[in-house]
Write a protein that holds these residues in place. Sequence first.
Motif, PDB file in Angstrom:
ATOM      1  N   LEU B  23       0.832  -1.214   0.000  1.00 46.56           N
ATOM      2  CA  LEU B  23       0.000   0.000   0.000  1.00 46.56           C
ATOM      3  C   LEU B  23       0.863   1.259   0.000  1.00 46.56           C
ATOM      4  N   PHE B  25       3.913   1.471  -1.154  1.00 43.92           N
ATOM      5  CA  PHE B  25       4.496   1.493  -2.495  1.00 43.92           C
ATOM      6  C   PHE B  25       3.539   2.142  -3.493  1.00 43.92           C
ATOM      7  N   LEU B  26       2.238   1.851  -3.340  1.00 38.52           N
ATOM      8  CA  LEU B  26       1.244   2.371  -4.281  1.00 38.52           C
ATOM      9  C   LEU B  26       1.019   3.879  -4.096  1.00 38.52           C
ATOM     10  N   HIS B  27       1.156   4.372  -2.882  1.00 39.18           N
ATOM     11  CA  HIS B  27       0.736   5.747  -2.628  1.00 39.18           C
ATOM     12  C   HIS B  27       1.860   6.749  -2.465  1.00 39.18           C
ATOM     13  N   PHE B  28       3.015   6.247  -2.074  1.00 40.02           N
ATOM     14  CA  PHE B  28       4.119   7.143  -1.795  1.00 40.02           C
ATOM     15  C   PHE B  28       4.446   8.080  -2.968  1.00 40.02           C
ATOM     16  N   PRO B  29       4.539   7.548  -4.205  1.00 38.95           N
ATOM     17  CA  PRO B  29       4.885   8.432  -5.323  1.00 38.95           C
ATOM     18  C   PRO B  29       3.883   9.559  -5.529  1.00 38.95           C
ATOM     19  N   ILE B  30       2.622   9.270  -5.257  1.00 33.79           N
ATOM     20  CA  ILE B  30       1.605  10.307  -5.463  1.00 33.79           C
ATOM     21  C   ILE B  30       1.796  11.419  -4.437  1.00 33.79           C
ATOM     22  N   LEU B  32       4.460  12.282  -3.166  1.00 31.45           N
ATOM     23  CA  LEU B  32       5.675  13.007  -3.524  1.00 31.45           C
ATOM     24  C   LEU B  32       5.372  14.189  -4.440  1.00 31.45           C
ATOM     25  N   ILE B  33       4.434  13.954  -5.354  1.00 33.22           N
ATOM     26  CA  ILE B  33       4.047  15.010  -6.293  1.00 33.22           C
ATOM     27  C   ILE B  33       3.573  16.244  -5.524  1.00 33.22           C
ATOM     28  N   TYR B  36       6.565  18.119  -4.190  1.00 37.38           N
ATOM     29  CA  TYR B  36       7.383  18.807  -5.174  1.00 37.38           C
ATOM     30  C   TYR B  36       6.660  19.969  -5.858  1.00 37.38           C
ATOM     31  N   ASN B 241       4.455  19.944 -11.815  1.00 36.26           N
ATOM     32  CA  ASN B 241       4.017  19.361 -10.553  1.00 36.26           C
ATOM     33  C   ASN B 241       2.674  19.912 -10.110  1.00 36.26           C
ATOM     34  N   ALA B 244       0.057  18.570 -12.254  1.00 36.00           N
ATOM     35  CA  ALA B 244      -0.196  17.176 -11.905  1.00 36.00           C
ATOM     36  C   ALA B 244      -1.115  17.074 -10.695  1.00 36.00           C
TER      37      ALA B 244
END
Lengths: 355, 268, 314
Positions: B23, B25-30, B32-33, B36, B241, B244
């Motif tokens: 979970l 892994f699935l959400h961390f990148p989002i 991050l946006i 940034y 960013n 996004a």
Amino acid sequence: MDGKSVAVSLVNVRRYFGEVKAVDNVSLDVYDGEFFSMLGPSGSGKTTCLRLVAGFERASGGQILLHGTDVSGVPPYDRDVNTVFQDYALFPHMTVGDNVAYGLMIKKVPWAEREQRVVEMLELVRLSGMENRKPSQLSGGQRQRVALARALVNRPSVLLLDEPLGALDLKLRQQMQIELKNIQQQVGITFIYVTHDQEEALTMSDRLAVFNHGRIEQVGSPAEVYERPATTFVAGFVGTSNVIDASVARQIVGEAATISIRPEKIHLSAPDALVPPESYSIHGTVQDVVYLGMYTRYLVELETSPRAHLAVMQQNLETTSMDVLTIRGKRVQLIWRRDFTRTLQRTEIVEESGV
Amino acid sequence: MRSEDRFINRAGIGLRAASTAVLIFLHFPILLIFLYAFNTEEAAYTFPPPGLTSDWFGVLLNRNDFWSALGLSLLVALVSTMIAIVLGTLAALAIYRSKFFGRDAISLMIILPIALPGIVTGIALRSALNLSGLNFSFWTIVIGHATFCVVTVYNNVVARLRRTNYSQVEASMDLGASIWQTFRYVILPNIATALLAGGMLSFALSFDEVIVTTFTAGQQQTLPIWIFSQLQRPRDRPVTNVAALFVVATTLIPILLAYRFTRESSET
Amino acid sequence: MISAPPPLAERRGLLHSISIVLYRFPFLSVIALLLPILLWIGVIYLGSLTAMLTQGFFYLDGFTGRIVREFTLRTYQELLLQQNIDIFLRTIVMAAAVTFTCALLAFPLAYFMARFASGRTKALLYLGVMLPLWSSYLVRIYAWKLILAQEGIIGWLANALGLTGILDAILSIPGIGGPSLSFSIVGVYIVFVYIWLPYMILPINAALERVPKSVIEASGDLGARPGYTFRRIILPLAFPGVVAGSIFTFSLTLGDYIIPGVFGNSSYFIGQAVLVQQGTAGNIPLAAAMTVVPILVMGVYLLGARRLGAFDAL
């Protein structure tokens, strides 16, 4: 039945689903104002017959007449019949009031009249004040009444009921049987009632048709069908019967024909009891005794043909459970009135259950 | 016996840990946006960001190319979804009760545009445009999108129709309603939330599509194409960013709504 | 009480006549309902596919740079060039690796959702899986650029933990390494796994949800230890879900050109090759011919999946 006008007439109606003959050449007249039942086991074609009359199915052949008009090719919404569905088919997104008013709304009946008829109808089915409930808030019995009201409010010339009490428990079902019959008498509309429950058909109907394998085996009043079954199937399906093979029958009645005798018509007597005039008698040994409280059921093996059995039902007027059990293994004489014996057309034999 | 019961009815620590890790892994990148979008540094991917600012929101506000791309994407998604709703509903009504020959073929045909790799659908439409001599236009984008959006509506409506009791339809006709009236008063209310859910998914699918669109858009810029072109311009990163962030928000709202509609109706 | 039956067709009108015709000939209504979709997908989509496959029989004249509309097999023959075969193999191996990893990562969460979560937790978990699936694809790819870049989070973490050596060792593997994770096949692989993971979780979960609790209890009742039940009962029953999910991960990987474009090095994947051929190279016939490979691969895949009963788990 002279003088009565025909409400629904089926003439050589057939409905095939591929190779399966669901309805196989059925001809039938239902009279105005009649409570008519279509009785039969599941898959006997009774429901298909009803759906043909409603217009949900199209006949593969034959004619269906509503008050003399051929309705083949007339869609359900142009037929003056309404249906009470087995699963009620209430519209879940509408209130009880809107469900009942649906047919009137479609017919553009003025609002005031619509309201009034809905109120009257809900009163008739004893659901006054439930207009604003949703179907999901009702009990099974209440939904059943809404379905009935929704159909009746349109004052159809024929009301079709497809096993409407099938989903209810026994007590409620018996209560609704009486209520349905009363409502039918009040409104005077022709009811065609599909059921697999022979008791229901016998108690409620003016006349009934017994279906088997897509065909009608017998049509008549409940008493006629019960007392004078025409075929081996009817004899076994409506109530229980001893169906006696021609070979055994010759020893009893002196004639090689398939005959039937109801278990409750047979007297279980002493081996040397005197046989009254106009009666048949045969000797046998009691093989099994089932005490049923009000009745006792005996299975008697015939002396002359050891593989043939007759079931006998005796009311426990003067016998107790102890008494009846002592009879097991005893030699007895079975006696019944000649006119209770029916000569049957051989069709399917319904296996005796519970013996 | 006791410990076994516990094993069966409660997840082991390993399973819990693995599930949680996936979970994250699935959400961390989002997430991050989001961070940034406030980055002070223009060009780099440096972590942690050297400082935070909300200036980029203002910069984006003045980027006309962003707003026109957004407008085009919204319009394309809207029109494609409406086409998908009509086509998907009709197909669902035809398929769900009939058992005619070729029924599976039609289901397969509807699924095909998303089952086949996007590049195939894209180049196929491009070839057809090329052969037929049509010019790229708003409608060429819409045709591509509607083609793969049909399946979302179709799937939702078929599933709902299968759960709806057909005797309701018979009852309606029995009570005098024609096919059209039955559709309006009985079928439509029954499938309404499924249509809404399917429509929302279709909208989100179209709004986010870039692979097929590349082949059918020509010089037009939908929002994803705009973002894609931005990605290749290092100077504009913080603005991208912010854009996004904006896009995630716009797609999430219909998705959350669609989710609610499907859940609500499966509960009743 | 009984009124005379009203005339049967009171409400005249075009719509009414149509609905009577439809009643008498039910197949007409099926055809009428299907016509729009048949026209749309049948003509536009299947037509386009045919147009594309036809283009593959044309060829690009190398000297004039124009497409010659003449039947030839030479474009399809070009697929057999070593450079093209490398592209196909690279893509298929990548799709297989991505699919395998996705299945591995998806299973625990899918299993947890199906067996142990209920009510609110379950709803939240579903949302947790759905949200990334539907948040902007490009934005999520872009987020990984931030993570994988040399000066990004991974680099920072490696630095902080003193693991730079391991990172460098991975990046120096020939063929799949590169200057940084954000320009390497390893990076492409990580991002593919991330992007397609929800497509694997949902079908596996759907398959697991369908395993009745009583089946698991029956296995326990018959003396199986939980591990045995898992291997012999739960895994086989979940397998159609894995296959269903792999249809997505496989197909999506085969057809994507953006992820390898953003993260990859100079070795192309099918999607990129198609894009380049039809775009800068202007060789639409070769681009069209190349798409035959993913179509065939997916065709075989779908046939196999159907055998395994995966369509029921979709």
